[in-house]
Design a protein around this motif. Structure first.
Motif, mmCIF file in Angstrom:
data_model
loop_
_atom_site.group_PDB
_atom_site.id
_atom_site.type_symbol
_atom_site.label_atom_id
_atom_site.label_comp_id
_atom_site.label_asym_id
_atom_site.label_seq_id
_atom_site.Cartn_x
_atom_site.Cartn_y
_atom_site.Cartn_z
ATOM 1 N N VAL A 293 -4.491 10.065 2.435
ATOM 2 C CA VAL A 293 -5.604 9.425 3.144
ATOM 3 C C VAL A 293 -5.679 10.054 4.526
ATOM 4 O O VAL A 293 -4.722 10.657 5.008
ATOM 5 N N GLY A 294 -6.830 9.931 5.179
ATOM 6 C CA GLY A 294 -6.984 10.477 6.512
ATOM 7 C C GLY A 294 -6.128 9.751 7.523
ATOM 8 O O GLY A 294 -5.766 8.583 7.338
ATOM 9 N N GLU A 295 -5.811 10.421 8.623
ATOM 10 C CA GLU A 295 -4.925 9.851 9.639
ATOM 11 C C GLU A 295 -5.495 8.564 10.237
ATOM 12 O O GLU A 295 -4.782 7.578 10.416
ATOM 13 N N ARG A 296 -6.780 8.547 10.533
ATOM 14 C CA ARG A 296 -7.373 7.357 11.139
ATOM 15 C C ARG A 296 -7.356 6.185 10.164
ATOM 16 O O ARG A 296 -7.044 5.049 10.532
ATOM 17 N N GLN A 297 -7.694 6.457 8.901
ATOM 18 C CA GLN A 297 -7.688 5.387 7.897
ATOM 19 C C GLN A 297 -6.273 4.867 7.679
ATOM 20 O O GLN A 297 -6.051 3.662 7.542
ATOM 21 N N LEU A 298 -5.302 5.780 7.654
ATOM 22 C CA LEU A 298 -3.918 5.363 7.468
ATOM 23 C C LEU A 298 -3.454 4.494 8.631
ATOM 24 O O LEU A 298 -2.797 3.472 8.421
ATOM 25 N N ARG A 299 -3.807 4.876 9.850
ATOM 26 C CA ARG A 299 -3.412 4.084 11.020
ATOM 27 C C ARG A 299 -4.008 2.682 10.935
ATOM 28 O O ARG A 299 -3.348 1.691 11.246
ATOM 29 N N ARG A 300 -5.278 2.573 10.490
ATOM 30 C CA ARG A 300 -5.923 1.268 10.360
ATOM 31 C C ARG A 300 -5.234 0.423 9.282
ATOM 32 O O ARG A 300 -4.962 -0.769 9.485
ATOM 33 N N ARG A 301 -4.939 1.022 8.143
ATOM 34 C CA ARG A 301 -4.268 0.289 7.067
ATOM 35 C C ARG A 301 -2.861 -0.122 7.471
ATOM 36 O O ARG A 301 -2.392 -1.231 7.137
ATOM 37 N N ASP B 103 0.852 -1.182 0.000
ATOM 38 C CA ASP B 103 0.000 0.000 0.000
ATOM 39 C C ASP B 103 0.899 1.247 0.000
ATOM 40 O O ASP B 103 1.715 1.435 0.908
ATOM 41 N N THR C 120 -1.881 -0.795 10.547
ATOM 42 C CA THR C 120 -2.007 -1.876 11.532
ATOM 43 C C THR C 120 -2.291 -3.207 10.843
ATOM 44 O O THR C 120 -1.725 -4.240 11.220
ATOM 45 N N THR D 286 2.834 13.202 10.983
ATOM 46 C CA THR D 286 1.847 12.922 9.932
ATOM 47 C C THR D 286 2.489 13.107 8.569
ATOM 48 O O THR D 286 2.672 14.238 8.121
#
Length: 223
Positions: A150-158, A126, A160, A145
């Protein structure tokens, strides 16, 4: 005894290295941010990314060999999110079912190699995760950052899903690995803390206890 070799070209995009270990007794394994595929002592298993130390115990005289995936590369090869593998050791047969059983038998018999198991299953990382990984490897004091689209929350999820834990934990693991690399030539624990990017020696002490289960004096005397 432990040794590493460069992964063969066909799998190098996904595999950081091949390794071989012949431990004389229990071996303390500390987090390195990677997923490994390990063979030997009558089994093949996937070793997920760790958040703490664990002891590798093998039969007397047993030799283990394995391949270590680049951070973020294992899910595309194994078909399992890295965070589902976190702090776990799973037999290949449990990950891939009947196909895993057949490959386990083939590798343990010498008919196939671990690189045969993963060849042709690589996929591009990714781009947003790759950008964040590259940023963290520059040794920032904090995650920060990066300029991912992509948004910070989405990036953190991807991140992980790909790596096995969030960017902040991964940064802690990288800092420990830097300390391990610097330890043989560091001028004491205070110098080691500064060189590896810790705020101070107390910070190094807390993180070393959390990630290795030992004090810095006890752990780094073994490195």
């Amino acid at each position: 005894m432990y040794s590493e070799t460069l992964a063969p070209e066909p799998v190098r995009a996904a595999v950081r290295c091949l390794w071989r270990s012949a431990p004389a007794g229990p071996k303390r394994i500390v987090p390195d941010g990677c997923v490994d595929l390990v063979a030997g002592d009558g089994e093949i298993f996937v070793a997920g990314p760790d958040t703490g130390a664990w002891s590798s115990i093998t039969s007397p005289g047993a030799t283990l060999h394995g391949l270590r995936f680049h951070p973020g590369a294992a899910p595309a090869v194994l078909g399992v999110a890295a965070d589902e593998l976190r702090d776990r050791r799973l037999p290949l047969a449990e990950v891939w079912g009947r196909r895993g059983e057949l490959l386990t038998d083939a590798v343990l018999s010498g008919a196939r190699s671990l690189t045969d198991v993963v060849a042709g299953r690589e996929a591009d990382l990714d781009p947003a995760v790759a950008e964040l990984l590259a940023h963290l490897h520059t040794a920032p004091a904090r995650v920060g950052t990066p300029a991912a689209a992509v948004g910070e929350r989405q990036l953190r999820r991807r991140f992980t899903v790909a790596v096995g834990y969030g960017p902040a934990t991964y940064l802690r693991v990288l800092r420990l690995q830097r300390a391990i690399a610097l330890a043989p030539r560091a001028p004491g624990l205070a110098g080691l803390a500064a060189g590896a990017g810790y705020a101070d020696q107390a910070h190094l002490s807390r993180e070393c206890r959390a990630l290795t289960g030992l004090t810095p004096s006890a752990y780094f005397s073994r490195v």
